[in-house]
Design a protein around this motif. Structure first.
Motif, PDB file in Angstrom:
ATOM      1  N   ALA A  85       9.705 -41.902  41.288  1.00 27.35           N
ATOM      2  CA  ALA A  85      11.006 -42.186  41.681  1.00 27.35           C
ATOM      3  C   ALA A  85      10.589 -40.505  41.768  1.00 27.35           C
ATOM      4  N   LYS A  91       6.143 -37.262  39.027  1.00 27.67           N
ATOM      5  CA  LYS A  91       5.822 -38.178  39.803  1.00 27.67           C
ATOM      6  C   LYS A  91       4.257 -37.969  40.202  1.00 27.67           C
ATOM      7  N   GLN A  93       1.274 -41.402  41.695  1.00 30.27           N
ATOM      8  CA  GLN A  93       1.469 -43.680  41.899  1.00 30.27           C
ATOM      9  C   GLN A  93       0.110 -44.195  41.568  1.00 30.27           C
ATOM     10  N   ARG A 322      19.632 -48.234  38.114  1.00 31.89           N
ATOM     11  CA  ARG A 322      20.412 -48.233  39.990  1.00 31.89           C
ATOM     12  C   ARG A 322      21.950 -47.825  38.747  1.00 31.89           C
ATOM     13  N   LEU A 327      18.589 -43.103  38.622  1.00 35.32           N
ATOM     14  CA  LEU A 327      17.236 -43.383  40.025  1.00 35.32           C
ATOM     15  C   LEU A 327      18.781 -43.385  40.697  1.00 35.32           C
ATOM     16  N   GLU A 330      19.142 -42.835  46.678  1.00 37.45           N
ATOM     17  CA  GLU A 330      17.733 -42.027  48.212  1.00 37.45           C
ATOM     18  C   GLU A 330      16.712 -42.508  47.969  1.00 37.45           C
ATOM     19  N   VAL A 331      16.426 -43.194  46.989  1.00 35.83           N
ATOM     20  CA  VAL A 331      14.745 -44.112  46.478  1.00 35.83           C
ATOM     21  C   VAL A 331      15.037 -45.347  46.794  1.00 35.83           C
ATOM     22  N   SER A 332      14.594 -45.732  47.249  1.00 35.56           N
ATOM     23  CA  SER A 332      14.391 -46.782  47.989  1.00 35.56           C
ATOM     24  C   SER A 332      13.400 -48.046  47.074  1.00 35.56           C
ATOM     25  N   THR A 335       9.908 -48.520  47.538  1.00 38.73           N
ATOM     26  CA  THR A 335       9.248 -47.625  46.950  1.00 38.73           C
ATOM     27  C   THR A 335       8.762 -47.074  45.080  1.00 38.73           C
ATOM     28  N   ALA A 336      10.232 -47.588  45.002  1.00 35.98           N
ATOM     29  CA  ALA A 336      10.369 -48.151  43.598  1.00 35.98           C
ATOM     30  C   ALA A 336       9.493 -49.237  42.782  1.00 35.98           C
TER      31      ALA A 336
END
Length: 374
Positions: A85, A91, A93, A322, A327, A330-332, A335-336
């Motif tokens: 996120a 950030k 991956q 959340r 968080l 808009e962070v799905s 994705t998370a």
């Protein structure tokens, strides 16, 4: 002294050309699978040269992994979500290939708080602690300060959950602060904090220093909860998937070895030599023996069954992030939770003929906060 590695614990793979991985960790008892894999030669057996880098804080491990100074790392369970996120401006991956342990943290309170609570036998009930917090507030005393090891950590979210079980709002009724794991015991001794939630051996060390008392373990809040993870940069996995799979196999082999009771004494010796040279052996041994200040833990530190990285367990961390506003909306979820990669674990487990661990205990439901604290 030769070590009894036992045939099932050593990955029996065809030895390829040795490759090098830079792997970071924070000195904690649940870093044991990494240290044991190196000490027993399990990394060598799968064709890897692994350089283990001890780091002083979780922020240091995160940054080095995110910016390419490390190929893989021992990370807190919620950290891959934070990296995906881009929380706090960092950030990256990453790929979670294995879990590194279940349980293993303690909530330790100052002697002064322990005296105020009276004769409360561990595990301390959330309601009893909440009553103390409310009584102090009614007396006009300062809010308590509790430390966690990182904002996006199992320690933070399990502590928050426990506080909410007592009807407290962690962001209103107390002060939460961040202290790196090796510093929590001394901060408690100095009176800078009133308690902390941290991985072992730091709760046992604080008790041995006379700085505080262990009130409960994280396993009392969520039995057999996932703790740390073995995480690779996705670029490392893309360029050299074989190294990621081989490293994961070595770690699974080390987890097998660690869960054999006959190996616990040697595991403690290795950790004392490699990670905690200044600590008393008994402080390190407590977590492996499943004890806290001489009392047995209902859910002690364990390794083998935690190796399979489960996205449904990670979803609990996501829900807590959340819940507490950590968080962006808009962070799905996709994705998370994308970092959790069972394919890497399954490829490694196949080589070892490792069966899938049994399903762990479900996460606890989140209690509602009182309307007055929202």
């Amino acid at each position: 002294m030769p070590l009894d590695t036992q045939a099932p614990a050593r990955p029996m793979l065809r030895r390829p050309v040795l490759r090098t991985l830079r792997l970071g960790f924070v000195p904690l008892t649940d870093a044991a699978p990494l240290l044991i894999a190196q000490e027993l030669g399990l990394f060598d057996a799968v064709g890897l040269r692994v350089t283990l880098s001890a780091e002083a804080s979780w922020a240091a491990v995160r940054d080095k992994l995110a910016f390419g100074a490390l190929d893989a790392a021992h990370l807190l369970g919620p950290m891959p979500i934070a990296l995906a996120a881009g929380l706090t401006g960092v950030k990256a991956q990453v790929a979670v290939a294995a879990g590194l342990g279940a349980n293993g943290n303690t909530i330790t309170l100052s002697n002064a708080l322990a005296q105020e609570l009276g004769r409360c036998k561990p595990p301390l009930a959330a309601a009893a602690f909440a009553a103390l917090v409310r009584r102090r507030a009614q007396q006009g005393r300062r809010p308590l300060t509790l430390a966690v090891v990182f904002p996006f950590s199992s320690h933070n979210y399990l502590l928050r959950h426990w506080l909410a079980m007592g009807g407290l709002d962690p962001d209103c009724d107390l002060r939460l602060t961040v202290v790196p794991p090796p510093m929590v015991a001394q901060r408690l001794l100095d009176g800078a904090i009133d308690g902390f939630c941290a991985g072992e051996p730091w709760g046992s060390h604080a008790a041995a220093l006379g700085a505080g008392r262990i009130a409960l373990s994280s396993g009392d809040i969520w039995p057999n909860h996932p703790e740390k993870v073995l995480c690779f940069s996705t670029e490392q996995v893309r360029q050299d998937p074989e190294s990621a799979i081989a490293c994961t196999a070595a770690v699974i082999g080390a987890a097998r070895w660690l869960d054999e009771p006959a190996n616990q004494a040697e595991a403690v010796n290795i950790l004392r030599r490699r990670a905690f040279p200044r600590l008393d052996r008994a402080e390190i041994a407590s977590a492996f023996a499943g004890m806290a200040e001489g009392l047995p833990l209902a859910a002690p530190l364990r390794f083998r069954n935690a190796t399979l990285p489960r996205r449904d367990q990670a979803a609990w961390w996501l829900g807590q992030m959340r819940r507490w506003g950590h968080l962006p909306a808009e962070v799905s979820d996709s994705t998370a939770l994308a970092p959790w990669r069972q394919d890497l674990w399954r490829a490694a487990a196949t080589r070892l003929r490792e069966t899938e661990p049994p399903a762990p205990s479900p996460p606890p439901p989140s209690p509602d906060l009182p309307e007055t604290t929202r």
